[in-house]
Scaffold this motif. Structure first.
Motif, mmCIF file in Angstrom:
data_model
loop_
_atom_site.group_PDB
_atom_site.id
_atom_site.type_symbol
_atom_site.label_atom_id
_atom_site.label_comp_id
_atom_site.label_asym_id
_atom_site.label_seq_id
_atom_site.Cartn_x
_atom_site.Cartn_y
_atom_site.Cartn_z
ATOM 1 N N GLU A 1 0.813 -1.221 0.000
ATOM 2 C CA GLU A 1 0.000 0.000 0.000
ATOM 3 C C GLU A 1 0.846 1.272 0.000
ATOM 4 O OE1 GLU A 1 -1.189 0.520 4.666
ATOM 5 O OE2 GLU A 1 -2.451 -0.733 3.422
ATOM 6 N N GLU A 2 2.108 1.181 0.431
ATOM 7 C CA GLU A 2 2.993 2.345 0.394
ATOM 8 C C GLU A 2 3.290 2.797 -1.034
ATOM 9 O OE1 GLU A 2 6.476 2.013 2.844
ATOM 10 O OE2 GLU A 2 5.328 1.127 4.476
ATOM 11 N N ALA A 3 3.078 1.926 -2.005
ATOM 12 C CA ALA A 3 3.296 2.289 -3.406
ATOM 13 C C ALA A 3 2.302 3.348 -3.863
ATOM 14 C CB ALA A 3 3.199 1.046 -4.291
ATOM 15 N N GLY A 4 1.255 3.549 -3.105
ATOM 16 C CA GLY A 4 0.271 4.575 -3.435
ATOM 17 C C GLY A 4 0.873 5.962 -3.548
ATOM 18 N N GLN A 5 1.993 6.194 -2.868
ATOM 19 C CA GLN A 5 2.647 7.494 -2.916
ATOM 20 C C GLN A 5 3.017 7.903 -4.337
ATOM 21 O OE1 GLN A 5 6.655 7.484 -1.158
ATOM 22 N NE2 GLN A 5 6.738 5.273 -1.507
ATOM 23 N N PHE A 6 3.355 6.943 -5.182
ATOM 24 C CA PHE A 6 3.770 7.252 -6.554
ATOM 25 C C PHE A 6 2.587 7.694 -7.410
ATOM 26 C CE2 PHE A 6 6.879 4.242 -4.856
ATOM 27 C CZ PHE A 6 8.008 5.045 -4.912
ATOM 28 N N LEU B 1 -0.094 9.241 -6.045
ATOM 29 C CA LEU B 1 -0.454 10.548 -5.505
ATOM 30 C C LEU B 1 0.469 11.648 -6.041
ATOM 31 C CD1 LEU B 1 -1.162 9.517 -1.805
ATOM 32 C CD2 LEU B 1 -2.838 9.985 -3.617
ATOM 33 N N GLU B 2 1.749 11.322 -6.213
ATOM 34 C CA GLU B 2 2.719 12.292 -6.727
ATOM 35 C C GLU B 2 2.346 12.826 -8.110
ATOM 36 O OE1 GLU B 2 6.547 10.405 -6.797
ATOM 37 O OE2 GLU B 2 6.764 10.470 -4.627
ATOM 38 N N HIS C 1 -5.327 10.897 -7.253
ATOM 39 C CA HIS C 1 -5.780 10.898 -5.869
ATOM 40 C C HIS C 1 -7.023 10.027 -5.675
ATOM 41 C CE1 HIS C 1 -2.991 14.067 -4.719
ATOM 42 N NE2 HIS C 1 -3.214 14.560 -5.923
ATOM 43 N N LYS D 1 9.223 4.088 -11.943
ATOM 44 C CA LYS D 1 9.320 4.421 -10.518
ATOM 45 C C LYS D 1 8.863 3.253 -9.649
ATOM 46 C CE LYS D 1 8.906 9.421 -10.424
ATOM 47 N NZ LYS D 1 8.143 10.553 -9.886
ATOM 48 N N TYR E 1 11.161 1.079 -7.110
ATOM 49 C CA TYR E 1 10.750 0.971 -5.701
ATOM 50 C C TYR E 1 10.669 -0.503 -5.266
ATOM 51 C CZ TYR E 1 7.499 0.962 -1.734
ATOM 52 O OH TYR E 1 6.882 0.738 -0.524
#
Length: 67
Positions: free
Chosen positions: A17-22, A24-25, A29, A58, A62
């Motif tokens: 779930e931390e991959a969501g940051q890419f 959002l960048e 959203h 990316k 990651y």
């Protein structure tokens, strides 16, 4: 995990779930949207007007660090 244009966004988020940051960048959203759970990277990037290849690179970079 290796991400391709056909990889489903929900599968990526289920894997890490931390991959969501890419997402959002680059302005995606809508990760909680039911459509995104079944949508592939290529389709989502087309709809949002973003570069699928850059996002894939990316994400793969990651995930390579997570091995």
């Amino acid at each position: 995990m290796e991400v391709t244009r056909e990889t489903i966004i929900g599968d990526i988020l289920d894997f890490d779930e931390e991959a969501g940051q890419f997402f959002l960048e680059i302005g995606m959203h809508c990760l909680d949207c039911p459509v995104s759970r079944g949508e592939c990277i290529e389709d989502a990037c087309e709809v949002h007007g973003t570069d699928a290849d850059a996002l894939i690179a990316k994400l793969n970079e990651y995930f390579a660090t997570k091995k």
